[in-house]
Scaffold this active site. Structure first.
Site, PDB file in Angstrom:
ATOM      1  N   GLU A  29       0.820  -1.212   0.000  1.00 31.15           N
ATOM      2  CA  GLU A  29       0.000   0.000   0.000  1.00 31.15           C
ATOM      3  C   GLU A  29       0.849   1.255   0.000  1.00 31.15           C
ATOM      4  O   GLU A  29       1.943   1.284   0.590  1.00 31.15           O
ATOM      5  CB  GLU A  29      -0.936   0.062   1.230  1.00 31.15           C
ATOM      6  N   THR A  30       0.310   2.260  -0.667  1.00 30.52           N
ATOM      7  CA  THR A  30       0.777   3.638  -0.545  1.00 30.52           C
ATOM      8  C   THR A  30      -0.355   4.443   0.072  1.00 30.52           C
ATOM      9  O   THR A  30      -1.490   4.399  -0.419  1.00 30.52           O
ATOM     10  CB  THR A  30       1.155   4.231  -1.910  1.00 30.52           C
TER      11      THR A  30
END
Length: 264
Positions: A46-47
């Site tokens: 994830e970002t």
């Protein structure tokens, strides 16, 4: 356009452990397509993108392929960034997710604790579609808001499960949690999400919104220790508080930098 970017290893007390997340602080939202491209370019589970908003921070999470409803480790990483790099005063951060509502992070010394809503899950049948993607048959199955949870008889079984990602990818949902009572901790888990662009997530904070209420009921206790049995491994401290789950862990910085992006 130049943007700050941090990479933080979450739910670990050492670099190269836990789950790496990218954190991108913004003053206003970028186009969704650009945030998705940044998530793809970072190529991490994830970002997180965070924007200050009326005394709190709006937060959104992107895998390399999709935006997700909730992400624990990237929220923990975002809290670490705000506390250590972005000048947030005090020991509490209020987040708000357009998809998951109000969230909170607090710090006590080096320990960061998330306050998330519990998942709502129901038992489901052990159909061939659920079991064919795993090398070991689980004991029972549940379906939460976004994930399936499959319960096994032992930590050894969870550790030794060989997932067939092509078959798991056909299941409707974000991913599949596999779990069992732990040998040295209260419970263990792994998380597979090929349908979300992440074959095996190293440490999945959001999965513990399902795991914690389940194991609290099974073990008759509300404070639990947990370990995710990925190659990187991660340690979590969980507490069930009504319809909320507190998920605690440590974090370590790996990268502080700047990216240069332009949406054509």
């Amino acid at each position: 356009m130049k943007l700050k970017l941090y990479q933080i290893d979450a739910f670990t007390d050492k670099v190269f452990g836990g789950n790496p997340a990218a954190v991108c602080p913004l003053q206003q939202w970028l186009p969704d397509s650009l945030m998705q491209k940044i998530g793809m370019e970072n190529n991490l589970a994830e970002t997180a993108f965070i924007v200050p908003e009326n005394g709190r921070y709006a937060i959104r999470w992107f895998t390399p392929t999709i935006e997700v409803d909730l992400c624990g480790h990237a929220t923990l990483a975002s809290a670490y960034v705000l506390f250590h790099y972005e000048g947030h005063a005090g020991d509490e951060i209020l987040f708000h997710s357009p998809r998951s509502g109000p969230l909170k992070a607090t710090r006590k010394g080096a320990l960061l604790t998330l306050d998330f809503p519990t998942d709502v899950y129901e038992p489901v049948a052990l159909t061939p579609e659920l079991t064919d993607g795993l090398s070991i048959r689980p004991r029972e199955a549940f379906k939460g808001k976004t994930d399936f949870m499959l319960v096994f008889d032992s930590e050894e079984q969870v550790r030794n499960v060989q997932p067939d990602f092509q078959k798991i990818a056909t299941l409707p949902g974000r991913g599949v949690i596999v779990t069992a009572k732990g040998d040295a901790v209260d419970f263990v888990s792994r998380f597979f999400a090929p349908q979300s662009g992440v074959n095996e997530d190293p440490v999945t904070g959001s999965a513990h919104t399902t795991l914690t209420p389940y194991w609290a009921a099974q073990l008759g206790k509300t404070t639990l220790t947990a370990r995710q049995l990925s190659a990187r491994q991660g340690e979590l401290q969980c507490r069930l508080v009504g319809n909320r789950v507190e998920i605690g862990g440590f974090a370590k910085p790996y990268l502080v930098g700047e990216i240069d992006v332009e949406e054509k």
